[in-house]
Scaffold this active site. Sequence first.
Site, mmCIF file in Angstrom:
data_model
loop_
_atom_site.group_PDB
_atom_site.id
_atom_site.type_symbol
_atom_site.label_atom_id
_atom_site.label_comp_id
_atom_site.label_asym_id
_atom_site.label_seq_id
_atom_site.Cartn_x
_atom_site.Cartn_y
_atom_site.Cartn_z
ATOM 1 N N LEU A 112 1.003 -0.983 -0.044
ATOM 2 C CA LEU A 112 0.018 -0.167 -0.107
ATOM 3 C C LEU A 112 0.838 1.173 -0.041
ATOM 4 C CD1 LEU A 112 -2.791 -0.887 2.731
ATOM 5 C CD2 LEU A 112 -2.993 -0.662 0.081
ATOM 6 N N ASP A 113 0.704 2.087 -0.937
ATOM 7 C CA ASP A 113 1.445 3.431 -1.097
ATOM 8 C C ASP A 113 1.452 4.169 0.301
ATOM 9 O OD1 ASP A 113 -0.407 5.203 -1.268
ATOM 10 O OD2 ASP A 113 -0.638 4.708 -3.404
ATOM 11 N N LEU A 114 2.273 5.247 0.581
ATOM 12 C CA LEU A 114 2.469 6.069 1.780
ATOM 13 C C LEU A 114 1.065 6.552 2.172
ATOM 14 C CD1 LEU A 114 4.562 7.336 3.780
ATOM 15 C CD2 LEU A 114 4.503 9.258 2.019
ATOM 16 N N SER A 116 -1.776 5.547 1.352
ATOM 17 C CA SER A 116 -3.088 4.586 1.026
ATOM 18 C C SER A 116 -3.124 3.970 2.866
ATOM 19 C CB SER A 116 -2.989 3.630 0.032
ATOM 20 O OG SER A 116 -3.142 4.133 -1.128
#
Length: 244
Positions: A112-114, A116
């Site tokens: 999961l990106d930063l 999210s």
Amino acid sequence: MKKTPPPGNRPLKTLERVLSKAGVGSRSEARRWVSEGRVRVNGRVAGDPDAWIDLERDRITFDGKPLRKGKRIYLLLNKPAGYLTTYRDPRGRPTVYDLLDRDEYLFPVGRLDLESSGLLILTNDTAFAERLTNPHYKVPKTYRVKSSQVLSDEQLEELRQGILLRDGITRPAIVERIDKSAFAITITEGRNRQVRRMVAALGATVMKLMRIAIGPIVIGDLAVGASRELTAKEVAGLLGCRVA
């Protein structure tokens, strides 16, 4: 360059992979430990992390202790926004490992990106991770999305049918409107920042992105930043789930 195993029918893996699969650390950590002389093979200090190991005959020790296959762990974390899905960050930003109080080495299944948030599975079982991330198995992941503008019914239908991105058209998605600015979308791929890119292709921006389900596992009442181990039944459910 990937090394080709020597001929024969013995079960072989490189030393670094044997160490990482045992759950003691990542492959990069394993390489460092070998260079530091902390790993022995059949009583001799190992010097090559790429050396082929016979899984049935060779004896490996790490810091003087026999290497044993550790207990398989399957952890579910409700990741907050603002945390990286990496082990360390050179810029000192917080990572999901700051939220865990465990001695075992676990790695994330997907990312999961930063910015999210939501469900993230961590494990030391590489076969399990491969099963969940390989697009061939079409394991569904559901996200709650808040967009910068109201998407029309026609635009939501485009998401359902597939959106053309620079790396090809996406698979059909399941999309349900939640309210004027939010919708839920279920995808069966794991492309980099896929949902954000799909929304951007419609001329909007994702303002908030939360993963609320992975296969049959839903976020439920798991608190933000909290984690729990998956049950045997939940692990079996994840291994068996698939979208036709």
